[in-house]
Design a protein around this motif. Structure first.
Motif, PDB file in Angstrom:
ATOM      1  N   CYS A   1       1.084  -1.982   0.171  1.00  0.00           N
ATOM      2  CA  CYS A   1       0.189  -0.222  -0.063  1.00  0.00           C
ATOM      3  C   CYS A   1       1.110   1.268   0.122  1.00  0.00           C
ATOM      4  N   PHE A   2       0.856   2.536  -1.503  1.00  0.00           N
ATOM      5  CA  PHE A   2       1.211   3.540  -1.494  1.00  0.00           C
ATOM      6  C   PHE A   2       0.416   4.285  -0.590  1.00  0.00           C
ATOM      7  N   GLY A   3       0.732   4.947   0.604  1.00  0.00           N
ATOM      8  CA  GLY A   3      -0.047   5.491   1.602  1.00  0.00           C
ATOM      9  C   GLY A   3      -1.299   4.256   2.233  1.00  0.00           C
ATOM     10  N   PHE A   4      -1.540   4.699   3.351  1.00  0.00           N
ATOM     11  CA  PHE A   4      -2.301   4.359   4.108  1.00  0.00           C
ATOM     12  C   PHE A   4      -3.446   4.613   5.454  1.00  0.00           C
ATOM     13  N   GLY A   5      -4.140   4.875   4.962  1.00  0.00           N
ATOM     14  CA  GLY A   5      -5.587   5.833   5.311  1.00  0.00           C
ATOM     15  C   GLY A   5      -6.404   4.726   5.319  1.00  0.00           C
ATOM     16  N   PHE A   6      -7.933   5.682   5.792  1.00  0.00           N
ATOM     17  CA  PHE A   6      -9.234   5.078   6.229  1.00  0.00           C
ATOM     18  C   PHE A   6      -9.313   3.202   4.900  1.00  0.00           C
ATOM     19  N   CYS A   7      -9.422   3.368   3.154  1.00  0.00           N
ATOM     20  CA  CYS A   7      -9.275   2.363   2.570  1.00  0.00           C
ATOM     21  C   CYS A   7      -8.793   1.472   2.364  1.00  0.00           C
ATOM     22  N   ALA A   8      -7.099   2.035   3.087  1.00  0.00           N
ATOM     23  CA  ALA A   8      -6.160   1.050   2.852  1.00  0.00           C
ATOM     24  C   ALA A   8      -6.369  -0.102   3.990  1.00  0.00           C
ATOM     25  N   ALA A   9      -6.583   0.897   5.068  1.00  0.00           N
ATOM     26  CA  ALA A   9      -6.613   0.216   6.449  1.00  0.00           C
ATOM     27  C   ALA A   9      -7.798  -1.501   6.424  1.00  0.00           C
ATOM     28  N   ALA A  10      -8.328  -0.595   5.299  1.00  0.00           N
ATOM     29  CA  ALA A  10      -9.898  -1.733   5.659  1.00  0.00           C
ATOM     30  C   ALA A  10      -9.564  -2.405   4.816  1.00  0.00           C
ATOM     31  N   LEU A  11      -9.456  -2.637   3.350  1.00  0.00           N
ATOM     32  CA  LEU A  11      -9.086  -3.256   2.663  1.00  0.00           C
ATOM     33  C   LEU A  11      -7.768  -4.704   3.277  1.00  0.00           C
ATOM     34  N   ALA A  12      -6.770  -4.073   4.102  1.00  0.00           N
ATOM     35  CA  ALA A  12      -5.395  -4.597   4.521  1.00  0.00           C
ATOM     36  C   ALA A  12      -6.358  -5.655   5.482  1.00  0.00           C
ATOM     37  N   LYS A  13      -7.392  -5.513   6.666  1.00  0.00           N
ATOM     38  CA  LYS A  13      -7.557  -5.849   7.325  1.00  0.00           C
ATOM     39  C   LYS A  13      -8.648  -7.530   7.599  1.00  0.00           C
ATOM     40  N   GLN A  14      -9.210  -7.071   5.727  1.00  0.00           N
ATOM     41  CA  GLN A  14     -10.045  -7.951   4.789  1.00  0.00           C
ATOM     42  C   GLN A  14      -8.953  -9.336   4.236  1.00  0.00           C
ATOM     43  N   LEU A  15      -8.218  -8.338   4.255  1.00  0.00           N
ATOM     44  CA  LEU A  15      -6.609  -9.772   3.650  1.00  0.00           C
ATOM     45  C   LEU A  15      -6.331 -10.897   4.222  1.00  0.00           C
ATOM     46  N   GLN A  16      -6.173  -9.727   5.424  1.00  0.00           N
ATOM     47  CA  GLN A  16      -5.509 -10.349   6.474  1.00  0.00           C
ATOM     48  C   GLN A  16      -5.990 -11.394   7.144  1.00  0.00           C
ATOM     49  N   ALA A  17      -7.152 -11.416   6.966  1.00  0.00           N
ATOM     50  CA  ALA A  17      -8.501 -12.989   7.188  1.00  0.00           C
ATOM     51  C   ALA A  17      -7.950 -14.213   6.034  1.00  0.00           C
ATOM     52  N   GLN A  18      -7.315 -13.021   4.904  1.00  0.00           N
ATOM     53  CA  GLN A  18      -7.407 -15.234   4.354  1.00  0.00           C
ATOM     54  C   GLN A  18      -5.171 -15.179   3.850  1.00  0.00           C
ATOM     55  N   ASN A  19      -4.487 -14.407   4.661  1.00  0.00           N
ATOM     56  CA  ASN A  19      -3.632 -14.470   4.908  1.00  0.00           C
ATOM     57  C   ASN A  19      -2.659 -13.932   3.933  1.00  0.00           C
ATOM     58  N   TRP A  20      -3.023 -12.750   3.635  1.00  0.00           N
ATOM     59  CA  TRP A  20      -2.651 -12.008   2.553  1.00  0.00           C
ATOM     60  C   TRP A  20      -0.804 -11.437   3.940  1.00  0.00           C
ATOM     61  N   GLN A  21      -0.183 -11.393   2.936  1.00  0.00           N
ATOM     62  CA  GLN A  21       0.684 -10.627   3.615  1.00  0.00           C
ATOM     63  C   GLN A  21       0.633  -9.026   3.241  1.00  0.00           C
ATOM     64  N   ILE A  22       0.878  -7.542   4.281  1.00  0.00           N
ATOM     65  CA  ILE A  22       0.669  -6.387   3.332  1.00  0.00           C
ATOM     66  C   ILE A  22       1.915  -5.419   4.056  1.00  0.00           C
TER      67      ILE A  22
END
Length: 286
Positions: A7-28
């Motif tokens: 993520c280049f920039g980690f604001g409101f939208c990026a944080a929401a996406l990261a949370k969902q992806l981490q639940a699917q074992n993504w690296q962020i």
């Protein structure tokens, strides 16, 4: 599907996406400019990439498979990520499966309340909108697998009419005929994830809910949930708006979201502001 999102920039939208992806074992991974923010990212299992003003190297981004670009363009330098990482990203372009740029519906300009979709010509009427058009075009000129997400007004936990009422900052401004489109941050996250699962290089998507609405109606509904009277209705010409707020009211359009539904098979969690605000109120997470 899993991968490594940078993520280049980690604001409101990026944080929401990261949370969902981490639940699917993504690296962020995420860029930041301060050590304090880096520490916060690490606590949330996100690898920080501390920016010090020097250009990034291919080695610093070599592990990423997907890129999210959410930094706002600068009036002087244009898109800040292109300035800092454009060369490195170009060198590594073939390794990325998907790149998403968070833009804005301001690129369409003012349409007097008429409907717009992704085929509507880009005809911004504000400086903010012109900068976003320039940034979209700049990313189009790269070899990256770009996707463009034109966001309406964003709301969600901590950023909504309920919170504004609680803090005493909510205002009801009466500008006859004025409507805004909006989108819950959780719906932004699910749309981005759907695009990542079904890449369509070069495609643009409008991100908004189903019901453009007068802003004062949203405040009124939030007040009804809180069982309190809404703030007084102020005529637009007496509202003494900030330059930024005035620029929002200078444009009036209804934004269509059919493309995300048909191409990405999205069913919105919050199809109008009523479902979104009700869920926030009932969960007490507003």
């Amino acid at each position: 599907m899993s991968g490594h999102l940078l993520c280049f920039g980690f604001g409101f939208c990026a944080a929401a996406l990261a949370k969902q992806l981490q639940a699917q074992n993504w690296q962020i991974s995420a860029t930041c400019r301060k050590a304090e923010k880096a520490g916060m990212l690490e606590k949330n299992a996100i690898r920080p990439l501390l920016l010090d003003g020097t250009k990034l190297t291919p080695k610093q981004i070599s592990n990423a498979t997907h890129i999210l670009l959410s930094a706002a363009p600068d009036e002087k330098i244009g898109d800040p990520i292109l300035a800092l990482a454009g060369e490195a990203l170009q060198d590594m372009a073939t390794q990325f499966a998907w790149a998403g740029y968070l833009s804005t519906t301001a690129v369409y300009g003012d349409h007097g309340g008429a409907w717009v979709d992704e085929n509507t010509p880009l005809n911004a009427t504000t400086k903010r909108g012109h900068r976003r058009i320039a940034a979209e075009k700049a990313w189009q000129a790269t070899d990256l697998p770009m996707h463009y997400f034109r966001l309406a007004g964003i709301y969600g936990p901590g950023r909504n009419a309920l919170k504004s009422l609680e803090n005493g900052r909510a205002r009801r401004i009466d500008k006859p005929g004025q409507v805004f489109s909006r989108i819950h941050v959780e719906d932004i996250a699910q749309i981005l994830m759907a695009s990542m699962a079904q890449p369509n290089r070069g495609r643009a998507y409008n991100l908004c809910d189903d019901e453009p609405a007068p802003p004062q109606e949203v405040v009124e509904y939030a007040a009804s949930l809180m069982k309190q009277p809404p703030p007084p209705l102020l005529p637009f010409d007496k509202a003494n708006l900030s330059p930024m707020a005035y620029s929002f009211y200078s444009e009036n359009k209804r934004v269509k979201n059919m493309r995300v539904k048909t191409e990405l098979e999205i069913t919105l969690k919050y199809p109008t502001y009523r479902e979104g605000l009700t869920a926030l109120w009932e969960s007490r997470t507003y």
